[in-house]
Motif scaffolding. Structure first.
Motif, PDB file in Angstrom:
ATOM      1  N   ALA A  16       0.901  -1.193  -0.067  1.00  0.00           N
ATOM      2  CA  ALA A  16       0.080   0.072   0.042  1.00  0.00           C
ATOM      3  C   ALA A  16       0.846   1.246   0.020  1.00  0.00           C
ATOM      4  CB  ALA A  16      -1.041  -0.100   1.282  1.00  0.00           C
ATOM      5  N   ALA A  17       1.907   1.233   0.910  1.00  0.00           N
ATOM      6  CA  ALA A  17       3.051   2.224   0.701  1.00  0.00           C
ATOM      7  C   ALA A  17       3.568   2.494  -0.535  1.00  0.00           C
ATOM      8  CB  ALA A  17       4.096   2.106   1.744  1.00  0.00           C
ATOM      9  N   PHE A  18       3.942   1.596  -1.296  1.00  0.00           N
ATOM     10  CA  PHE A  18       4.854   1.881  -2.524  1.00  0.00           C
ATOM     11  C   PHE A  18       3.748   2.058  -3.773  1.00  0.00           C
ATOM     12  CE2 PHE A  18       5.906  -2.833  -2.183  1.00  0.00           C
ATOM     13  CZ  PHE A  18       5.170  -3.143  -3.350  1.00  0.00           C
ATOM     14  N   MET A  19       2.652   1.700  -3.482  1.00  0.00           N
ATOM     15  CA  MET A  19       1.722   1.946  -4.575  1.00  0.00           C
ATOM     16  C   MET A  19       0.728   3.307  -4.576  1.00  0.00           C
ATOM     17  SD  MET A  19       2.031  -0.744  -6.556  1.00  0.00           S
ATOM     18  CE  MET A  19       0.574  -0.274  -7.652  1.00  0.00           C
ATOM     19  N   GLN A  20       1.296   4.165  -3.704  1.00  0.00           N
ATOM     20  CA  GLN A  20       0.620   5.593  -3.591  1.00  0.00           C
ATOM     21  C   GLN A  20       1.406   6.357  -4.669  1.00  0.00           C
ATOM     22  OE1 GLN A  20      -1.333   6.570  -1.322  1.00  0.00           O
ATOM     23  NE2 GLN A  20      -1.761   4.437  -0.901  1.00  0.00           N
ATOM     24  N   PRO A  21       0.525   7.320  -5.271  1.00  0.00           N
ATOM     25  CA  PRO A  21       0.991   8.182  -6.088  1.00  0.00           C
ATOM     26  C   PRO A  21       2.268   9.052  -5.495  1.00  0.00           C
ATOM     27  CG  PRO A  21      -1.196   8.455  -6.098  1.00  0.00           C
ATOM     28  CD  PRO A  21      -1.027   7.613  -5.080  1.00  0.00           C
ATOM     29  N   TRP A  22       3.174   9.402  -6.316  1.00  0.00           N
ATOM     30  CA  TRP A  22       4.598   9.821  -5.984  1.00  0.00           C
ATOM     31  C   TRP A  22       4.608  11.422  -6.408  1.00  0.00           C
ATOM     32  CZ3 TRP A  22       9.082  10.656  -8.484  1.00  0.00           C
ATOM     33  CH2 TRP A  22       9.054  10.103  -9.893  1.00  0.00           C
ATOM     34  N   GLY A  23       5.660  11.922  -6.074  1.00  0.00           N
ATOM     35  CA  GLY A  23       6.003  13.282  -6.496  1.00  0.00           C
ATOM     36  C   GLY A  23       5.561  14.250  -5.311  1.00  0.00           C
ATOM     37  N   GLU A  24       5.990  15.611  -5.385  1.00  0.00           N
ATOM     38  CA  GLU A  24       5.700  16.640  -4.512  1.00  0.00           C
ATOM     39  C   GLU A  24       4.128  17.000  -4.283  1.00  0.00           C
ATOM     40  OE1 GLU A  24       6.877  21.361  -3.905  1.00  0.00           O
ATOM     41  OE2 GLU A  24       7.822  19.993  -5.476  1.00  0.00           O
ATOM     42  N   ASN A  25       3.414  16.651  -5.404  1.00  0.00           N
ATOM     43  CA  ASN A  25       1.902  16.964  -4.951  1.00  0.00           C
ATOM     44  C   ASN A  25       1.290  15.347  -5.568  1.00  0.00           C
ATOM     45  OD1 ASN A  25       1.726  19.578  -4.305  1.00  0.00           O
ATOM     46  ND2 ASN A  25       2.392  20.014  -6.662  1.00  0.00           N
ATOM     47  N   GLY A  26       2.019  14.380  -5.510  1.00  0.00           N
ATOM     48  CA  GLY A  26       1.337  13.037  -5.931  1.00  0.00           C
ATOM     49  C   GLY A  26       0.871  12.852  -7.178  1.00  0.00           C
ATOM     50  N   GLU A  27       1.702  13.675  -8.170  1.00  0.00           N
ATOM     51  CA  GLU A  27       1.451  13.868  -9.653  1.00  0.00           C
ATOM     52  C   GLU A  27       1.744  12.729 -10.516  1.00  0.00           C
ATOM     53  OE1 GLU A  27       5.192  16.406  -9.464  1.00  0.00           O
ATOM     54  OE2 GLU A  27       3.470  16.086  -7.697  1.00  0.00           O
ATOM     55  N   PHE A  28       2.456  11.664  -9.829  1.00  0.00           N
ATOM     56  CA  PHE A  28       2.989  10.514 -10.508  1.00  0.00           C
ATOM     57  C   PHE A  28       2.282   9.410 -10.218  1.00  0.00           C
ATOM     58  CE2 PHE A  28       6.409  13.646 -10.608  1.00  0.00           C
ATOM     59  CZ  PHE A  28       6.214  14.007 -12.286  1.00  0.00           C
ATOM     60  N   GLU A  29       1.937   8.565 -11.023  1.00  0.00           N
ATOM     61  CA  GLU A  29       1.389   7.022 -10.609  1.00  0.00           C
ATOM     62  C   GLU A  29       2.479   6.336 -10.240  1.00  0.00           C
ATOM     63  OE1 GLU A  29      -1.634   6.016 -10.301  1.00  0.00           O
ATOM     64  OE2 GLU A  29      -2.321   8.098 -10.512  1.00  0.00           O
ATOM     65  N   ALA A  30       2.236   5.279  -9.552  1.00  0.00           N
ATOM     66  CA  ALA A  30       3.235   4.325  -9.059  1.00  0.00           C
ATOM     67  C   ALA A  30       3.596   3.452 -10.397  1.00  0.00           C
ATOM     68  CB  ALA A  30       2.927   3.783  -7.746  1.00  0.00           C
ATOM     69  N   CYS A  31       4.580   3.195 -10.827  1.00  0.00           N
ATOM     70  CA  CYS A  31       5.040   2.185 -11.497  1.00  0.00           C
ATOM     71  C   CYS A  31       5.954   1.073 -11.091  1.00  0.00           C
ATOM     72  CB  CYS A  31       5.537   2.909 -12.891  1.00  0.00           C
ATOM     73  SG  CYS A  31       5.799   1.675 -14.264  1.00  0.00           S
ATOM     74  N   VAL A  32       5.178  -0.108 -10.698  1.00  0.00           N
ATOM     75  CA  VAL A  32       6.129  -1.129 -10.169  1.00  0.00           C
ATOM     76  C   VAL A  32       6.059  -2.489 -10.577  1.00  0.00           C
ATOM     77  CG1 VAL A  32       6.308   0.012  -7.983  1.00  0.00           C
ATOM     78  CG2 VAL A  32       4.664  -1.781  -8.281  1.00  0.00           C
ATOM     79  N   HIS A  33       7.070  -3.189 -10.609  1.00  0.00           N
ATOM     80  CA  HIS A  33       6.910  -4.691 -11.144  1.00  0.00           C
ATOM     81  C   HIS A  33       7.255  -5.228  -9.685  1.00  0.00           C
ATOM     82  CE1 HIS A  33       7.136  -7.866 -14.138  1.00  0.00           C
ATOM     83  NE2 HIS A  33       7.915  -8.552 -12.850  1.00  0.00           N
ATOM     84  N   VAL A  34       6.163  -6.155  -9.076  1.00  0.00           N
ATOM     85  CA  VAL A  34       6.402  -6.722  -7.984  1.00  0.00           C
ATOM     86  C   VAL A  34       6.615  -8.101  -8.113  1.00  0.00           C
ATOM     87  CG1 VAL A  34       5.123  -7.203  -5.637  1.00  0.00           C
ATOM     88  CG2 VAL A  34       5.051  -4.932  -6.774  1.00  0.00           C
ATOM     89  N   ILE A  35       7.596  -8.853  -7.416  1.00  0.00           N
ATOM     90  CA  ILE A  35       7.930 -10.392  -7.446  1.00  0.00           C
ATOM     91  C   ILE A  35       7.415 -10.708  -5.977  1.00  0.00           C
ATOM     92  CG2 ILE A  35       9.464 -12.107  -7.785  1.00  0.00           C
ATOM     93  CD1 ILE A  35       9.099 -10.585 -10.205  1.00  0.00           C
ATOM     94  N   ASP A  36       6.214 -11.257  -6.101  1.00  0.00           N
ATOM     95  CA  ASP A  36       5.686 -11.825  -4.664  1.00  0.00           C
ATOM     96  C   ASP A  36       5.580 -13.481  -4.931  1.00  0.00           C
ATOM     97  OD1 ASP A  36       4.412 -12.332  -2.392  1.00  0.00           O
ATOM     98  OD2 ASP A  36       2.587 -11.175  -2.526  1.00  0.00           O
ATOM     99  N   ASP A  37       6.545 -14.104  -4.927  1.00  0.00           N
ATOM    100  CA  ASP A  37       6.634 -15.522  -5.058  1.00  0.00           C
ATOM    101  C   ASP A  37       7.434 -16.234  -3.923  1.00  0.00           C
ATOM    102  OD1 ASP A  37       7.103 -18.252  -6.381  1.00  0.00           O
ATOM    103  OD2 ASP A  37       7.303 -17.473  -8.230  1.00  0.00           O
ATOM    104  N   PRO A  38       6.936 -17.106  -3.302  1.00  0.00           N
ATOM    105  CA  PRO A  38       7.864 -17.635  -2.406  1.00  0.00           C
ATOM    106  C   PRO A  38       9.051 -18.530  -2.659  1.00  0.00           C
ATOM    107  CG  PRO A  38       5.545 -18.288  -2.097  1.00  0.00           C
ATOM    108  CD  PRO A  38       5.550 -17.646  -3.501  1.00  0.00           C
ATOM    109  N   VAL A  39       9.202 -18.642  -4.033  1.00  0.00           N
ATOM    110  CA  VAL A  39      10.600 -19.204  -4.490  1.00  0.00           C
ATOM    111  C   VAL A  39      11.722 -18.341  -4.177  1.00  0.00           C
ATOM    112  CG1 VAL A  39      10.364 -18.038  -6.749  1.00  0.00           C
ATOM    113  CG2 VAL A  39      11.763 -20.561  -6.344  1.00  0.00           C
ATOM    114  N   TRP A  40      11.414 -16.965  -3.695  1.00  0.00           N
ATOM    115  CA  TRP A  40      12.443 -15.849  -3.298  1.00  0.00           C
ATOM    116  C   TRP A  40      12.578 -15.928  -1.847  1.00  0.00           C
ATOM    117  CZ3 TRP A  40      14.996 -13.180  -7.020  1.00  0.00           C
ATOM    118  CH2 TRP A  40      14.622 -13.348  -8.327  1.00  0.00           C
ATOM    119  N   ALA A  41      11.865 -16.759  -1.216  1.00  0.00           N
ATOM    120  CA  ALA A  41      11.963 -16.482   0.466  1.00  0.00           C
ATOM    121  C   ALA A  41      13.174 -16.713   0.737  1.00  0.00           C
ATOM    122  CB  ALA A  41      10.919 -17.669   0.931  1.00  0.00           C
TER     123      ALA A  41
END
Length: 171
Positions: free
Chosen positions: A33-58
């Protein structure tokens, strides 16, 4: 080192975040939730992320992560959601580990760069999720060096890089 799956389908403009700790699902959801927030001084940019959420990386180490992601020539930094990240949720940091992907020593000629080889710069630092996008964007275009971000993080009392707009004083 473990053999990890190749990361495919990442947009070169997306920050790469790899989850390596699976001990607390609620903490992970807070980090997301924290890194998906819009970012920039006024929240003018959408978050653009590629998340790896796979237990093989545990429980994968930062070195293992770096070995796996170095195949991506467009990647300059990878963010790791590790045990420290999950534990820092209680202190409102959710501090991800930022790891420098560039293997500096591999590209330096000892004849001209021995001083740089002998004094290796920081290879990682902690960053608040709100700063992930700024770090990724600036490193991607070589606007700021990894070392500059690491120095800024080390100057923080908690050792965490925070977005520059979050430290500005409002009138």
């Amino acid at each position: 080192m473990r053999v990890l799956p190749e990361i495919v389908g990442r947009d070169e403009f997306a920050a790469l975040i790899i989850r390596t700790d699976y001990s607390d699902e609620t903490a992970w959801q807070a980090v997301v939730a924290a890194f998906m927030q819009p970012w920039g001084e006024n929240g003018e940019f959408e978050a653009c992320v590629h998340v790896i959420d796979d237990p093989v990386w545990a429980e994968v180490t930062p070195d293992d992560v770096l070995a796996a992601v170095r195949r991506d020539e467009d990647l300059s930094v990878v963010f790791v959601a590790d045990r420290v990240t999950m534990q820092s949720v209680q202190s409102a940091h959710c501090a991800l580990l930022a790891c420098d992907v560039w293997d500096e020593e591999e590209d330096l000629d000892p004849m001209y760069s021995q001083e740089l080889i002998d004094t290796s710069p920081p290879r990682e630092f902690r960053t608040a999720p709100a700063a992930v996008h700024d770090v990724h964007a600036n490193l991607s275009i070589a606007n700021v060096d990894f070392e500059e971000f690491a120095e800024e993080a080390s100057a923080d009392p908690d050792g965490v890089l925070r977005p520059c707009w979050a430290t500005a004083v409002s009138p």
